[in-house]
Enzyme design. Structure first.
Site, PDB file in Angstrom:
ATOM      1  N   LYS A 102       0.888  -1.227  -0.018  1.00 20.60           N
ATOM      2  CA  LYS A 102       0.023  -0.068   0.078  1.00 20.60           C
ATOM      3  C   LYS A 102       0.969   1.315  -0.055  1.00 20.60           C
ATOM      4  O   LYS A 102       1.043   1.900   0.980  1.00 20.60           O
ATOM      5  CB  LYS A 102      -1.117  -0.065   1.224  1.00 20.60           C
ATOM      6  N   ASP A 110      -5.227  -4.065  -0.945  1.00 19.88           N
ATOM      7  CA  ASP A 110      -6.728  -4.045  -0.915  1.00 19.88           C
ATOM      8  C   ASP A 110      -7.327  -4.366  -2.221  1.00 19.88           C
ATOM      9  O   ASP A 110      -8.268  -5.133  -2.301  1.00 19.88           O
ATOM     10  CB  ASP A 110      -7.181  -2.777  -0.423  1.00 19.88           C
TER      11      ASP A 110
END
Ligand code: IPM
Ligand code: MN
Length: 368
Positions: free
Chosen positions: A193, A226
């Site tokens: 991320k 994600d």
């Protein structure tokens, strides 16, 4: 015939039951004269805590260091919910990973044709799935310091975990992923991320550089972790090798497990660096499933993840690739013949117990 030293650490919950089944397989390979195994066993997790108030003893650690491979069952359960944090069952596993330097965790998720119906996803989404998650296992938020709960001046408490990675740690796990991809479909997806985490920014930079300098022939894509979770349930077959940090790997591999039909199907190998002189590497093999206290002792557990983990040991620790293929084929054939433990049995299907599944796989090996 080569002799290998195996350390069995059955642990808690269903760990001992599935370990019993893998022992049948180990002795079959011994009897067949394919390899000989010297097995030892020791305690880990809650079982070790009950016996000696620690999650693993120094003595067991020494045996693990001396073994050619460790076969690990599972640890934990409600019984140990209140033991001191540093002695909780999971601490035994984390100590093994850290002190044996097992930085590379390989978690292959294969959907056997016979099991496409057992997945919660549609058959066409998962049928023929064959991906590997390469999880960094000795760094990140699992081990970063500080890791604490402190009381603030205003009386509130503050919990702190620390995510940290050095470029060296990222480089070595990236190399494992690229090497593996070269033996497969030649594609690496790196999940992090970088949109919110500095470790993510560094992860992406380092993976990009290792790729450019050493593996330009492998296809590389970067994906936000994600989004990767979402893509795994949307279109999992787009992946080949996914490389990620310790925490994302923990989560993504549970997602990947369910694509295969059950958490009871997923084996894993945790590998250390190769020793320059001997060419050997420390290794621990464990099913991805946990201790499943709710079904422990009932003979319901699926031993396939544990047996598949031994197949990985044959391949990665003992150089017995053909024997590994044989064992994996036996698992696949047994499933094709209709044998199902409860976790993978569809409605109206008769489920077999843990021991029967193990016996069926031995019988299948006998026929080869
Ligand atoms: C796993 C497990 C472990 C982890 C636990 C038991 C510490 O969930 O191997 O995925 O979080 O790594
Ligand atoms: Mn996990």
């Amino acid at each position: 015939m080569a002799t290998f030293k195996l350390l069995l650490l059955p642990g808690d919950g269903i760990g001992p039951e599935v370990t019993r089944e893998v022992e049948k397989i180990v002795s079959w390979f011994g009897k067949r004269g394919i390899a000989s195994f010297e097995t030892e066993r020791d305690l880990v997790g809650g079982a070790a805590y009950d016996a000696g108030k620690v999650a693993i003893t120094d003595d067991a650690m020494k045996r693990a260091q001396a073994a050619d491979a460790v076969l690990f069952g599972a640890v934990g359960g409600p019984k140990w919910a209140d033991v001191p944090y540093e002695h909780r069952p999971e601490a035994g596993l984390l100590r093994l990973r850290k002190e044996l330097g097992l930085f590379a965790n390989l978690r292959p998720a294969i959907c056997y044709p016979a099991l496409a119906e057992a997945s919660s996803l549609k058959r066409e989404v998962v049928e023929g799935l064959d991906i590997v998650i390469v999880r960094e296992l000795t760094g990140g938020v699992y081990f970063g310091e500080p890791k604490e709960i402190v009381t603030l001046e205003n009386g509130q408490k503050r919990g702190v975990d620390t995510q940290l990675y050095t470029s060296g740690e990222i480089e070595r796990i990236a190399r494992v992923a690229f090497e593996l991809a070269r033996q497969r479909r030649n594609k690496v997806s790196s999940a992090e991320k970088n949109n919110v985490m500095k470790t993510g920014v560094l992860w992406k930079q380092v993976v990009t550089k290792v790729h450019r300098d050493e593996y330009p022939d492998v296809e590389l894509e970067h994906v936000l972790a994600d989004n990767c979770a979402m893509q795994l349930v949307r279109l999992p077959k787009q992946y080949d090798v996914i490389v990620c940090d310790n925490l994302f790997g923990d989560i993504l591999s549970d997602v990947a497990a369910m694509l295969t039909g059950s958490l009871g199907m997923l084996p894993s190998a945790s590998l250390g660096a190769e020793d320059r002189e001997s060419g050997k590497r420390k290794a621990l093999y464990e099913p991805v499933h946990g201790s499943a206290p709710d079904i422990a002792g009932k003979g319901l557990a699926n031993p396939i993840a544990m047996i598949g983990s031994f197949a990985m040991a044959l391949r990665y620790s003992f150089g017995l690739g053909e024997a590994a293929d044989m064992l994996e084929r036996a698992i696949s054939d047994v499933l094709a013949s209709g044998a199902r433990t409860k976790d993978i049995a569809g409605p109206g299907t008769n489920a077999v117990g843990t021991g029967e599944m193990g016996d069926a796989i031995v019988k299948e090996l006998e026929r080869m």
